[in-house]
Design a protein around this motif. Structure first.
Motif, PDB file in Angstrom:
ATOM      1  N   GLY A 115      68.351  60.665  53.608  1.00  0.00           N
ATOM      2  CA  GLY A 115      69.534  60.641  52.762  1.00  0.00           C
ATOM      3  C   GLY A 115      69.671  61.957  52.019  1.00  0.00           C
ATOM      4  O   GLY A 115      68.810  62.844  52.092  1.00  0.00           O
ATOM      5  N   ASP A 116      70.760  62.103  51.277  1.00  0.00           N
ATOM      6  CA  ASP A 116      70.999  63.335  50.533  1.00  0.00           C
ATOM      7  C   ASP A 116      69.884  63.608  49.535  1.00  0.00           C
ATOM      8  O   ASP A 116      69.533  64.759  49.278  1.00  0.00           O
ATOM      9  N   ASP A 117      69.354  62.559  48.929  1.00  0.00           N
ATOM     10  CA  ASP A 117      68.223  62.683  48.012  1.00  0.00           C
ATOM     11  C   ASP A 117      67.062  61.889  48.598  1.00  0.00           C
ATOM     12  O   ASP A 117      66.982  60.667  48.424  1.00  0.00           O
ATOM     13  N   TRP A 118      66.219  62.579  49.301  1.00  0.00           N
ATOM     14  CA  TRP A 118      65.098  61.917  49.979  1.00  0.00           C
ATOM     15  C   TRP A 118      63.760  62.492  49.560  1.00  0.00           C
ATOM     16  O   TRP A 118      62.915  61.790  48.989  1.00  0.00           O
ATOM     17  N   LEU A 119      63.558  63.769  49.803  1.00  0.00           N
ATOM     18  CA  LEU A 119      62.225  64.347  49.646  1.00  0.00           C
ATOM     19  C   LEU A 119      61.869  64.646  48.195  1.00  0.00           C
ATOM     20  O   LEU A 119      60.749  64.365  47.753  1.00  0.00           O
ATOM     21  N   ILE A 120      62.818  65.206  47.447  1.00  0.00           N
ATOM     22  CA  ILE A 120      62.523  65.567  46.063  1.00  0.00           C
ATOM     23  C   ILE A 120      62.102  64.363  45.229  1.00  0.00           C
ATOM     24  O   ILE A 120      61.103  64.438  44.487  1.00  0.00           O
ATOM     25  N   PRO A 121      62.806  63.218  45.278  1.00  0.00           N
ATOM     26  CA  PRO A 121      62.354  62.066  44.485  1.00  0.00           C
ATOM     27  C   PRO A 121      60.952  61.587  44.843  1.00  0.00           C
ATOM     28  O   PRO A 121      60.204  61.150  43.959  1.00  0.00           O
ATOM     29  N   LEU A 122      60.574  61.665  46.121  1.00  0.00           N
ATOM     30  CA  LEU A 122      59.211  61.278  46.502  1.00  0.00           C
ATOM     31  C   LEU A 122      58.190  62.150  45.786  1.00  0.00           C
ATOM     32  O   LEU A 122      57.196  61.647  45.229  1.00  0.00           O
ATOM     33  N   VAL A 123      58.410  63.458  45.819  1.00  0.00           N
ATOM     34  CA  VAL A 123      57.472  64.384  45.185  1.00  0.00           C
ATOM     35  C   VAL A 123      57.484  64.214  43.673  1.00  0.00           C
ATOM     36  O   VAL A 123      56.430  64.245  43.018  1.00  0.00           O
ATOM     37  N   GLU A 124      58.668  64.033  43.085  1.00  0.00           N
ATOM     38  CA  GLU A 124      58.749  63.820  41.637  1.00  0.00           C
ATOM     39  C   GLU A 124      57.955  62.585  41.222  1.00  0.00           C
ATOM     40  O   GLU A 124      57.258  62.593  40.201  1.00  0.00           O
ATOM     41  N   THR A 125      58.081  61.518  41.986  1.00  0.00           N
ATOM     42  CA  THR A 125      57.359  60.291  41.653  1.00  0.00           C
ATOM     43  C   THR A 125      55.858  60.498  41.782  1.00  0.00           C
ATOM     44  O   THR A 125      55.076  60.012  40.955  1.00  0.00           O
ATOM     45  N   TRP A 126      55.447  61.237  42.811  1.00  0.00           N
ATOM     46  CA  TRP A 126      54.015  61.520  42.957  1.00  0.00           C
ATOM     47  C   TRP A 126      53.506  62.380  41.800  1.00  0.00           C
ATOM     48  O   TRP A 126      52.429  62.124  41.245  1.00  0.00           O
ATOM     49  N   LEU A 127      54.270  63.389  41.402  1.00  0.00           N
ATOM     50  CA  LEU A 127      53.865  64.238  40.291  1.00  0.00           C
ATOM     51  C   LEU A 127      53.733  63.448  38.993  1.00  0.00           C
ATOM     52  O   LEU A 127      52.845  63.707  38.179  1.00  0.00           O
ATOM     53  N   ALA A 128      54.610  62.477  38.810  1.00  0.00           N
ATOM     54  CA  ALA A 128      54.611  61.712  37.564  1.00  0.00           C
ATOM     55  C   ALA A 128      53.493  60.686  37.505  1.00  0.00           C
ATOM     56  O   ALA A 128      53.032  60.325  36.423  1.00  0.00           O
ATOM     57  N   THR A 129      53.026  60.210  38.658  1.00  0.00           N
ATOM     58  CA  THR A 129      52.093  59.076  38.665  1.00  0.00           C
ATOM     59  C   THR A 129      50.811  59.354  39.440  1.00  0.00           C
ATOM     60  O   THR A 129      49.854  58.594  39.336  1.00  0.00           O
ATOM     61  N   THR A 130      50.773  60.409  40.248  1.00  0.00           N
ATOM     62  CA  THR A 130      49.631  60.828  41.074  1.00  0.00           C
ATOM     63  C   THR A 130      48.934  59.663  41.789  1.00  0.00           C
ATOM     64  O   THR A 130      47.720  59.506  41.679  1.00  0.00           O
ATOM     65  N   PRO A 131      49.668  58.845  42.520  1.00  0.00           N
ATOM     66  CA  PRO A 131      49.035  57.773  43.289  1.00  0.00           C
ATOM     67  C   PRO A 131      48.545  58.307  44.636  1.00  0.00           C
ATOM     68  O   PRO A 131      48.765  59.468  44.993  1.00  0.00           O
ATOM     69  N   ALA A 132      47.903  57.443  45.394  1.00  0.00           N
ATOM     70  CA  ALA A 132      47.490  57.812  46.751  1.00  0.00           C
ATOM     71  C   ALA A 132      48.682  57.865  47.693  1.00  0.00           C
ATOM     72  O   ALA A 132      48.658  58.581  48.700  1.00  0.00           O
ATOM     73  N   ALA A 133      49.735  57.102  47.370  1.00  0.00           N
ATOM     74  CA  ALA A 133      50.912  57.063  48.241  1.00  0.00           C
ATOM     75  C   ALA A 133      52.143  56.711  47.429  1.00  0.00           C
ATOM     76  O   ALA A 133      52.061  56.018  46.406  1.00  0.00           O
ATOM     77  N   VAL A 134      53.280  57.194  47.911  1.00  0.00           N
ATOM     78  CA  VAL A 134      54.583  56.838  47.341  1.00  0.00           C
ATOM     79  C   VAL A 134      55.454  56.356  48.498  1.00  0.00           C
ATOM     80  O   VAL A 134      55.609  57.057  49.500  1.00  0.00           O
ATOM     81  N   MET A 135      56.023  55.169  48.345  1.00  0.00           N
ATOM     82  CA  MET A 135      56.902  54.620  49.376  1.00  0.00           C
ATOM     83  C   MET A 135      58.347  54.659  48.911  1.00  0.00           C
ATOM     84  O   MET A 135      58.669  54.216  47.807  1.00  0.00           O
TER      85      MET A 135
END
Length: 339
Positions: A115-135
């Motif tokens: 989608g138009d907003d796909w990759l950046i939100p995944l990385v932002e969520t990982w940066l904010a929470t540092t989990p093993a995975a983001v779905m």
């Protein structure tokens, strides 16, 4: 998104590299449509100044004949490898290996478009929470003229959750992995499930079982344009059967002892039978009342229950069996490993 990035930036201090892994098998047209959009997303990620300083798009072709080579050859910046071992689990493991030494790997299927907003939100969520995975989300789109029976059954309806919600399992159609954490947890995709499906569910459950966290990102969306030959009653019912069967296969994989496996088998046999009986009753109710919704949902429950029931006896449905493989679509496994 109302996420605080500070903790994630500290945990992910230094330069980050990210690999987008696209797994493909004989879908050249879908791959050709998706690749330019994926590349555009990686460029946007670099421009977003989130700490990612290097990106790469990796195509793992699971066709020994390298049928995707011509498509990928039109994109000079895309890396292309062939994984000849049949099955999506082998292709996913190849992506894990090829992505090293990058910090992050993002999976997207060859029949999906970002989608138009796909990759950046995944990385932002990982940066904010540092989990093993983001779905992230996968939004299915049915072709025009799809049988109302298929629509009523909700076979292609995908879940949505608030961003930041922790989940205990994930699909890999839109999934970011922290490769350092995955390696420390010692998790790989089970090749035993390579042609049967569910390898991503088992992988993610092993991540959480071993102490890793998986976080949901609702803003990240990929689009799944369902092929017409899949938007059918037969395929939908087969998928329901497969999901029931795979669920039991995974539960058996987590059973550590013979006694635990016996309990799983007993619960699956009775649970599957009960689901099928109740589903049949609901389908009859739908017929009597003229409710298409109840009729289809009942039929879906019957099929899922049937998959659970045979799974109790070690039958594993091979949903992705290759045309050149043996015609049998089920296998029987014993009590070892996934049996």
């Amino acid at each position: 998104m109302n996420l605080d990035h500070s903790d994630g930036r500290q945990a992910a201090s230094g330069e980050l590299s990210l690999v987008v892994g696209i797994l493909t098998f004989r879908r050249p047209e879908d791959l050709a449509a998706s690749l330019p959009k994926v590349l555009e997303q990686t460029t946007r990620l670099l421009d977003a100044r989130l700490g990612v300083t290097r990106t790469e798009v990796l195509v793992v072709d699971n066709d020994p004949a390298a049928s995707a080579a011509d498509v990928v050859g039109g994109f000079a910046t895309v890396r292309y490898v062939v994984e000849s071992t049949p099955g999506i689990a082998a292709a996913r493991n190849r992506a894990l290996d090829e992505a090293q030494p990058a910090e992050l790997l993002v999976f997207i299927d060859d029949d999906e478009e970002p989608g138009d907003d796909w990759l950046i939100p995944l990385v932002e969520t990982w940066l904010a929470t540092t989990p093993a995975a983001v779905m992230g989300r996968v939004q299915s789109h049915l072709p025009d003229g799809t049988d109302p029976w298929v629509v009523a059954g909700g076979f292609f309806t995908r879940r949505q959750l608030p961003t930041g919600t922790e989940i205990d399992e994930a699909a890999a159609g839109n999934l970011l992995l922290d490769l350092g954490q995955v390696q420390r947890l010692g998790v790989r995709f089970a090749t035993e499930l390579g042609l049967g499906g569910g390898e991503d569910t088992l992988f993610s459950k092993q991540v959480t079982h071993r102490g890793g966290r998986i976080v949901w990102c609702n803003e990240s969306v990929t689009h799944d344009f369902v092929d017409r030959d899949r938007a059918t009653r037969r395929w939908a019912m087969q998928r329901a059967w497969s999901h029931g069967n795979t669920r039991i296969t995974i539960e058996r994989a987590f059973a550590a002892t013979t006694a635990e496996r016996a309990r799983v088998r007993l619960a699956a046999a009775f649970g599957g039978l009960a689901r099928a009986v109740l589903g049949a009753m609901r389908a009859v109710f739908g017929i009597v009342t003229g409710s298409l919704h109840h009729r289809v949902r009942g039929a879906r429950a019957v099929s899922r229950g049937g998959g659970m029931f045979v799974g109790a006896f070690g039958v594993v449905f091979q949903e992705y069996v290759r045309p050149e493989a043996e015609p049998a679509r089920t296998t029987h496994q014993g009590d070892g490993g996934l049996g």
